[in-house]
Design an enzyme around this catalytic site. Structure first.
Site, mmCIF file in Angstrom:
data_model
loop_
_atom_site.group_PDB
_atom_site.id
_atom_site.type_symbol
_atom_site.label_atom_id
_atom_site.label_comp_id
_atom_site.label_asym_id
_atom_site.label_seq_id
_atom_site.Cartn_x
_atom_site.Cartn_y
_atom_site.Cartn_z
ATOM 1 N N HIS A 18 0.840 -1.205 0.000
ATOM 2 C CA HIS A 18 0.000 0.000 0.000
ATOM 3 C C HIS A 18 0.877 1.259 0.000
ATOM 4 O O HIS A 18 0.607 2.216 -0.728
ATOM 5 C CB HIS A 18 -0.902 0.042 1.240
ATOM 6 C CG HIS A 18 -1.983 -0.992 1.279
ATOM 7 N ND1 HIS A 18 -2.149 -1.871 2.316
ATOM 8 C CD2 HIS A 18 -2.989 -1.276 0.400
ATOM 9 C CE1 HIS A 18 -3.198 -2.642 2.091
ATOM 10 N NE2 HIS A 18 -3.725 -2.313 0.929
ATOM 11 N N LYS A 42 -15.855 -7.572 4.365
ATOM 12 C CA LYS A 42 -14.726 -8.024 5.189
ATOM 13 C C LYS A 42 -15.036 -7.967 6.675
ATOM 14 O O LYS A 42 -15.779 -7.120 7.134
ATOM 15 C CB LYS A 42 -13.499 -7.167 4.899
ATOM 16 C CG LYS A 42 -12.877 -7.474 3.552
ATOM 17 C CD LYS A 42 -11.587 -6.720 3.331
ATOM 18 C CE LYS A 42 -10.946 -7.148 2.017
ATOM 19 N NZ LYS A 42 -9.815 -6.303 1.649
ATOM 20 N N ARG A 94 -2.418 -5.533 -8.694
ATOM 21 C CA ARG A 94 -1.252 -6.403 -8.521
ATOM 22 C C ARG A 94 -1.148 -7.467 -9.597
ATOM 23 O O ARG A 94 -0.080 -7.840 -10.021
ATOM 24 C CB ARG A 94 -1.309 -7.087 -7.146
ATOM 25 C CG ARG A 94 -1.119 -6.134 -5.995
ATOM 26 C CD ARG A 94 -1.637 -6.708 -4.724
ATOM 27 N NE ARG A 94 -3.070 -6.958 -4.826
ATOM 28 C CZ ARG A 94 -3.791 -7.610 -3.953
ATOM 29 N NH1 ARG A 94 -3.219 -8.140 -2.902
ATOM 30 N NH2 ARG A 94 -5.085 -7.759 -4.123
ATOM 31 N N SER A 132 -3.095 -8.054 2.665
ATOM 32 C CA SER A 132 -3.228 -7.957 4.125
ATOM 33 C C SER A 132 -3.550 -9.339 4.704
ATOM 34 O O SER A 132 -3.028 -9.698 5.764
ATOM 35 C CB SER A 132 -4.328 -6.963 4.480
ATOM 36 O OG SER A 132 -3.987 -5.688 3.982
HETATM 37 N N1 COA Z 1 -0.020 -4.017 -2.171
HETATM 38 C C1 COA Z 1 -0.343 -4.969 -1.321
HETATM 39 N N2 COA Z 1 -1.584 -5.377 -1.105
HETATM 40 C C2 COA Z 1 -2.537 -4.760 -1.778
HETATM 41 C C3 COA Z 1 -2.283 -3.750 -2.693
HETATM 42 C C4 COA Z 1 -0.952 -3.377 -2.881
HETATM 43 N N3 COA Z 1 -0.609 -2.435 -3.727
HETATM 44 N N4 COA Z 1 -3.444 -3.342 -3.217
HETATM 45 C C5 COA Z 1 -4.384 -4.081 -2.656
HETATM 46 N N5 COA Z 1 -3.833 -4.952 -1.790
HETATM 47 C C6 COA Z 1 -4.507 -5.979 -1.034
HETATM 48 C C7 COA Z 1 -4.900 -5.583 0.316
HETATM 49 O O1 COA Z 1 -3.905 -5.927 1.245
HETATM 50 C C8 COA Z 1 -6.169 -6.359 0.516
HETATM 51 O O2 COA Z 1 -5.889 -7.667 0.893
HETATM 52 P P1 COA Z 1 -6.991 -8.569 1.658
HETATM 53 O O3 COA Z 1 -8.185 -8.710 0.751
HETATM 54 O O4 COA Z 1 -6.247 -9.805 1.883
HETATM 55 O O5 COA Z 1 -7.356 -7.820 2.903
HETATM 56 C C9 COA Z 1 -6.769 -6.391 -0.866
HETATM 57 O O6 COA Z 1 -5.687 -6.304 -1.726
HETATM 58 C C10 COA Z 1 -7.634 -5.229 -1.177
HETATM 59 O O7 COA Z 1 -7.873 -4.530 -0.012
HETATM 60 P P2 COA Z 1 -7.646 -3.017 0.228
HETATM 61 O O8 COA Z 1 -6.647 -2.434 -0.701
HETATM 62 O O9 COA Z 1 -7.424 -2.798 1.685
HETATM 63 O O10 COA Z 1 -9.002 -2.460 -0.180
HETATM 64 P P3 COA Z 1 -10.391 -3.111 -0.339
HETATM 65 O O11 COA Z 1 -10.458 -3.866 -1.622
HETATM 66 O O12 COA Z 1 -10.842 -3.803 0.888
HETATM 67 O O13 COA Z 1 -11.130 -1.715 -0.483
HETATM 68 C C11 COA Z 1 -12.905 -0.278 -0.669
HETATM 69 C C12 COA Z 1 -12.390 -1.656 -0.940
HETATM 70 C C13 COA Z 1 -12.751 0.108 0.790
HETATM 71 C C14 COA Z 1 -12.163 0.743 -1.536
HETATM 72 C C15 COA Z 1 -14.389 -0.330 -1.081
HETATM 73 O O14 COA Z 1 -15.032 -1.331 -0.323
HETATM 74 C C16 COA Z 1 -15.077 0.999 -0.863
HETATM 75 O O15 COA Z 1 -14.968 1.877 -1.691
HETATM 76 N N6 COA Z 1 -15.811 1.124 0.292
HETATM 77 C C17 COA Z 1 -16.501 2.339 0.636
HETATM 78 C C18 COA Z 1 -18.014 2.172 0.387
HETATM 79 C C19 COA Z 1 -18.317 2.298 -1.076
HETATM 80 O O16 COA Z 1 -18.147 3.340 -1.689
HETATM 81 N N7 COA Z 1 -18.805 1.177 -1.635
HETATM 82 C C20 COA Z 1 -19.116 1.103 -3.044
HETATM 83 C C21 COA Z 1 -17.915 0.673 -3.818
HETATM 84 S S1 COA Z 1 -18.292 0.469 -5.529
#
Ligand code: COA
Length: 169
Positions: A18, A42, A94, A132
Site C-alpha cells: 500500500h 470483510k 497487482r 493484508s
Molecule cells: N499491495 C499490497 N496489497 C494490496 C495492494 C498493494 N498495492 N493493493 C491491494 N492490496 C490488497 C490488500 O492488502 C487487501 O488484501 P486482503 O483482501 O487480503 O485484505 C486487498 O488487496 C484489497 O484490499 P484493500 O486495498 O485494503 O481495499 P479493499 O479492496 O478492501 O477496499 C474499498 C475496498 C474500501 C475501496 C471499497 O469497499 C469501498 O470503496 N468502500 C466504501 C463504500 C463504497 O463506496 N462502496 C461502493 C464501492 S463500488
C-alpha cells in the site's frame, strides 16, 4: 488548482505494498488522502478506529511521504472524494486476479459519480503477491512479516494477540 488523489482501502493492516502505491500517487498529485474505508464484505482484524490510528502512525513514520493525510470514511467513497474536491481515486493492481473486482468497483463508482476517475497503478514487483490477509496468516502462524509491514503494524498485531491470550513467537 491543486490536484488531490484519494487512495482508499480497508488497510487491515496497511502493508508496504500500500505504501508503495501511496508513494507512486504522491509523485503525480499535489496531495494524497489515504481513505480508511469500510468494506462490508470483510470482517477485519482491526476495527475502524484502530485501522485509522495504525495507518496514520505508519504514514507519519514514512519520511518520504509529504502532503499525505489519512482520514476515515464511512459512506460512499465517491461522496467522500466529492466532499474533498478530489477528482481521482487511485488503486493498486497487482495481478490479473485483481482486475474483475476492480472493474466492478470502477463501473459502480462511475455510475454513482461520473466526475471521479479511477486510476490504477502497478506496485513494485516484490509486493505483487502481497495482501493484508496473507500477512495476517503468516503472522498468526509465527512467520516473519518484517519485510512486508512496518514495525508499527507488527507491534499492534502483537499487542492485539497477546491481549487475546494467543501465543505469538
Ligand atoms: N499491495 C499490497 N496489497 C494490496 C495492494 C498493494 N498495492 N493493493 C491491494 N492490496 C490488497 C490488500 O492488502 C487487501 O488484501 P486482503 O483482501 O487480503 O485484505 C486487498 O488487496 C484489497 O484490499 P484493500 O486495498 O485494503 O481495499 P479493499 O479492496 O478492501 O477496499 C474499498 C475496498 C474500501 C475501496 C471499497 O469497499 C469501498 O470503496 N468502500 C466504501 C463504500 C463504497 O463506496 N462502496 C461502493 C464501492 S463500488
Amino acid at each position: 488548482m491543486s490536484s488531490i488523489a484519494i487512495v482508499p482501502g480497508t488497510f487491515d493492516p496497511i502493508t508496504n505494498g500500500h505504501i508503495d502505491i501511496i508513494k507512486r500517487a504522491q509523485r503525480i498529485f499535489d496531495s494524497v488522502i489515504v481513505a480508511v474505508a469500510v468494506n462490508s464484505e470483510k470482517n477485519p482484524m482491526f476495527n475502524f478506529t484502530e485501522r485509522i490510528e495504525i495507518t496514520k502512525e505508519v504514514i507519519k513514520s514514512e519520511k518520504e511521504l509529504k502532503n499525505v493525510e489519512v482520514e476515515g470514511v464511512k459512506g460512499l467513497l465517491v461522496d467522500f472524494a466529492h466532499s474533498k474536491n478530489a477528482k481521482v481515486i487511485v488503486r493498486g493492481l497487482r495481478a490479473v486476479s485483481d482486475f474483475e473486482y476492480e472493474l466492478q468497483m470502477a463501473f459502480m463508482n462511475r455510475r454513482l459519480n461520473d466526475e471521479v476517475e479511477m486510476i490504477y497503478m502497478m506496485p513494485y514487483i516484490k509486493y505483487s503477491f502481497l495482501s493484508s490477509s496473507i500477512v495476517k496468516d503468516v503472522f498468526l502462524n509465527g512467520g516473519d512479516i518484517s519485510q512486508f509491514v512496518s514495525d508499527i503494524v507488527i507491534e499492534r498485531m502483537k499487542k492485539k494477540f497477546f491481549n487475546k491470550g494467543v501465543l505469538v513467537k
